[in-house]
Design a protein around this motif. Structure first.
Motif, short mmCIF file in Angstrom:
data_model
loop_
_atom_site.label_atom_id
_atom_site.label_comp_id
_atom_site.label_asym_id
_atom_site.label_seq_id
_atom_site.Cartn_x
_atom_site.Cartn_y
_atom_site.Cartn_z
N VAL A 1 48.10 24.65 52.55
CA VAL A 1 47.22 23.55 52.15
C VAL A 1 47.99 22.63 51.21
CG1 VAL A 1 45.06 22.91 51.00
CG2 VAL A 1 45.17 24.99 52.40
N SER A 2 47.87 21.31 51.40
CA SER A 2 48.63 20.34 50.61
C SER A 2 48.17 20.32 49.15
CB SER A 2 48.47 18.94 51.21
OG SER A 2 47.14 18.47 51.01
N GLN A 3 49.06 19.82 48.29
CA GLN A 3 48.75 19.68 46.88
C GLN A 3 47.60 18.69 46.67
OE1 GLN A 3 49.45 21.04 44.02
NE2 GLN A 3 48.38 19.48 42.80
N ARG A 4 47.55 17.65 47.50
CA ARG A 4 46.49 16.63 47.39
C ARG A 4 45.11 17.26 47.51
NH1 ARG A 4 43.93 14.17 51.63
NH2 ARG A 4 42.75 12.27 51.14
N VAL A 5 44.93 18.17 48.47
CA VAL A 5 43.62 18.78 48.71
C VAL A 5 43.36 19.91 47.72
CG1 VAL A 5 42.21 20.07 50.35
CG2 VAL A 5 43.56 18.12 51.13
N ARG A 6 44.29 20.83 47.63
CA ARG A 6 44.03 21.99 46.76
C ARG A 6 43.98 21.60 45.28
NH1 ARG A 6 49.64 22.88 47.92
NH2 ARG A 6 50.89 23.04 45.99
N GLY A 7 44.74 20.55 44.91
CA GLY A 7 44.75 20.13 43.52
C GLY A 7 43.45 19.48 43.08
N PHE A 8 42.67 19.00 44.05
CA PHE A 8 41.36 18.41 43.72
C PHE A 8 40.22 19.39 43.96
CE2 PHE A 8 37.48 16.27 45.09
CZ PHE A 8 37.21 15.47 43.99
N TYR B 1 41.23 36.02 54.76
CA TYR B 1 41.02 37.16 53.85
C TYR B 1 42.36 37.69 53.35
CZ TYR B 1 36.04 37.61 54.98
OH TYR B 1 34.69 37.39 55.12
N GLN B 2 43.31 37.81 54.27
CA GLN B 2 44.63 38.32 53.89
C GLN B 2 45.32 37.38 52.88
OE1 GLN B 2 46.46 38.63 57.75
NE2 GLN B 2 45.66 40.70 58.13
N ALA B 3 45.21 36.09 53.13
CA ALA B 3 45.85 35.12 52.23
C ALA B 3 45.21 35.12 50.84
CB ALA B 3 45.76 33.72 52.84
N MET B 4 43.88 35.36 50.79
CA MET B 4 43.15 35.26 49.53
C MET B 4 42.98 36.58 48.81
SD MET B 4 42.32 32.38 48.34
CE MET B 4 41.06 32.95 47.21
N SER B 5 43.45 37.68 49.38
CA SER B 5 43.20 39.00 48.77
C SER B 5 43.72 39.12 47.34
CB SER B 5 43.79 40.11 49.66
OG SER B 5 45.16 39.90 49.89
N PRO B 6 44.92 38.59 46.99
CA PRO B 6 45.35 38.71 45.59
C PRO B 6 44.40 37.99 44.62
CG PRO B 6 47.19 38.11 47.00
CD PRO B 6 45.96 37.95 47.82
N ALA B 7 43.96 36.79 44.98
CA ALA B 7 43.06 36.03 44.11
C ALA B 7 41.70 36.70 44.00
CB ALA B 7 42.91 34.60 44.63
N MET B 8 41.19 37.24 45.11
CA MET B 8 39.87 37.87 45.08
C MET B 8 39.89 39.14 44.24
SD MET B 8 38.54 37.24 49.00
CE MET B 8 36.96 38.05 48.71
N THR C 1 41.24 32.88 37.32
CA THR C 1 41.83 33.15 38.63
C THR C 1 42.38 31.89 39.29
OG1 THR C 1 40.11 34.84 38.86
CG2 THR C 1 41.40 34.38 40.82
N LEU C 2 42.03 30.71 38.74
CA LEU C 2 42.37 29.44 39.39
C LEU C 2 43.87 29.29 39.72
CD1 LEU C 2 41.50 26.71 40.45
CD2 LEU C 2 41.64 25.82 38.11
N PRO C 3 44.81 29.60 38.79
CA PRO C 3 46.23 29.44 39.15
C PRO C 3 46.64 30.28 40.35
CG PRO C 3 45.96 29.71 36.78
CD PRO C 3 44.64 30.00 37.40
N LEU C 4 46.14 31.51 40.43
CA LEU C 4 46.47 32.38 41.55
C LEU C 4 45.83 31.88 42.84
CD1 LEU C 4 47.96 34.89 42.49
CD2 LEU C 4 45.97 36.27 41.81
N MET D 1 45.22 28.78 43.58
CA MET D 1 46.02 27.64 44.03
C MET D 1 47.32 28.08 44.68
SD MET D 1 45.33 24.79 41.05
CE MET D 1 45.87 23.45 42.11
N GLU D 2 47.91 29.14 44.15
CA GLU D 2 49.14 29.67 44.74
C GLU D 2 48.88 30.23 46.14
OE1 GLU D 2 52.41 33.21 43.90
OE2 GLU D 2 51.18 32.47 42.25
N CYS D 3 47.76 30.95 46.29
CA CYS D 3 47.40 31.51 47.60
C CYS D 3 47.19 30.40 48.63
CB CYS D 3 46.14 32.37 47.49
SG CYS D 3 46.35 33.92 46.59
N MET D 4 46.53 29.32 48.20
CA MET D 4 46.29 28.20 49.11
C MET D 4 47.57 27.44 49.44
SD MET D 4 43.14 27.96 50.20
CE MET D 4 43.54 29.69 50.57
#
Length: 418
Positions: A295-302, A263-270, A282-285, A287-290
């Motif tokens: 989380v690796s680019q391979r996973v979050r980018g897909f 929750y703390q990590a995702m609060s800006p995006a939420m 909200t997608l760019p933010l 991805m930045e939170c993740m």
């Protein structure tokens, strides 16, 4: 002069509709034309415009969305995990909404039906819907595979159209020939055009909503607001259960991480999702939170871009509650098969039309059409739609982030949320 945002235009239209509809009633008018007839005309015109765009919009959205996933790895193991989780989380969200709407019964005992269709047609609507109760679960699956896809589209059989579009999009993504590149570009272009048409239709939403709400108020007075308020809290409670109970349990037992840290990590995006009511914006933010969560680019980018297109837990939950709320307003006790149909169509439409403007309106139109209820109830949903849209978008984004972390952990990644 700064242009008034669409949601404020709709809010103003609703306020005016409440005032004017209560003052004019059903009899007042000019000459031989009653104001009530004008309200009905405006509302019907808007609903017809929504119906007009449903078939090409759903078809183009599903086919272009799936066909553009070209990465072979993306359609392999990682893709399988992602789709499985998104289907599961959306189904869990719909089931939460289904339980809550049956417990709270927001539309039961209201007199909304008369205001939505007129006293003479309520019995006709009930007869039409009850006629569907003789079907069984097997019939639902049979309707998913229509013998004539053109006839299914013409008759509004959306289950078959959605299934065909999913199938078409998948095999289009698998084809490597240059000829199919033309088909892929065609559906991508069609999606762009239908998005523009949808935006154009939504410019008239304040006028259409004014007609729908004013007509209902002229019929029922202020009695219609009590069930709408109960409906509002039913959706809010359901979204809260999914966001603060269901998803944290999945994080804790599947990803083995601490939900509070997530929750703390995702609060800006939420917060951004809540304020913009747009998963895509909200997608760019997200991805930045993740990325900051490890989380690796391979996973979050897909996972995240796919989730912004197909994973809409909050939207699916809302569609289910809204459809059953309108059914309850007609005094209809839905059978197991009818509720099963609503669950399945809500699941499919949340995947197919989630990434487009006014996705909920289109999806709810499809669901109501499948179970045989009129679309006029959409006007009442618009009264609270903006606030609920903000809430369900935040839930949508949170679900995408949960999927990203859970899939990353299943791939053996160590995140900062443990």
């Amino acid at each position: 002069m700064k242009k008034v945002a669409l949601h404020w235009q709709i809010a103003i239209a609703i306020v005016l509709a409440v005032i004017i509809g209560s003052l004019t009633g059903k009899e007042a008018g000019l000459g031989n034309v009653t104001f009530y007839a004008v309200y009905a005309f405006l509302g019907t015109l808007f609903l017809n415009a929504l119906k007009m765009i449903i078939v090409p919009l759903v078809t183009a959205s599903i086919i272009s969305g799936i066909a553009n996933i070209r990465d072979s790895e993306g359609l392999g193991k990682l893709g399988g995990k992602t789709i499985l989780f998104y289907m599961t989380s959306s189904l869990l969200a719909i089931l939460v909404g289904l339980v809550m709407v049956n417990l709270m019964q927001p539309g039961t005992g209201s007199n909304l039906a008369a205001g939505l269709t007129g006293d003479s047609s309520v019995e006709e609507v009930l007869t039409k819907v009850e006629g569907k109760s003789t079907a069984d679960v097997v019939d639902v699956f049979i309707r998913m595979v229509p013998p004539n896809i053109v006839a299914a589209a013409a008759e509004g059989q959306m289950l078959g159209l959605i299934f065909f579009s999913l199938l078409f999009g998948y095999f289009l993504s698998q084809s490597q020939s240059k000829q199919t590149d033309v088909v892929r570009d065609f559906f991508s272009g069609l999606m762009d055009i239908m998005t523009l048409i949808t935006l154009w239709v939504m410019k008239f939403a304040p006028i259409g909503v004014f007609g729908l709400v004013a007509k209902t108020i002229a019929d029922t007075g202020f009695a219609s607001f009590k069930p709408v308020l109960v409906f509002f809290f039913t959706v809010v409670i359901s979204l809260a259960i999914h966001a603060f109970v269901t998803m944290p349990l999945l994080l804790k037992y599947l990803a083995r991480i601490q939900p509070v840290k997530h929750y703390q990590a995702m609060s800006p995006a939420m917060l951004t999702a809540f304020s913009t009511a747009s998963s895509s914006a909200t997608l760019p933010l997200t991805m930045e939170c993740m990325e900051e969560a490890g989380v690796s680019q391979r996973v979050r980018g897909f996972v995240l871009p796919l989730g912004a297109t197909v994973n809409m837990d909050g939207t699916a939950l809302y569609e289910c509650v809204a459809a059953i709320f309108i059914a309850q307003a007609f005094g209809l006790e839905l059978t197991f098969v009818q509720q099963f149909t609503i669950v399945m169509v809500a699941l499919l439409t949340s995947i197919g039309v989630a990434g487009i403007p006014a996705a909920s309106l289109v999806a709810i139109s499809i669901i109501l059409g499948v179970i045989g209820l009129p679309l006029e109830g959409i006007g009442l949903l618009m009264i609270t739609d903006r606030v609920l849209d903000m809430m369900r978008t935040a839930v949508n984004v949170f679900s995408d982030s949960c999927a990203t972390v859970i899939i990353a952990r299943s791939e053996g990644e160590q995140t900062k949320l443990v």
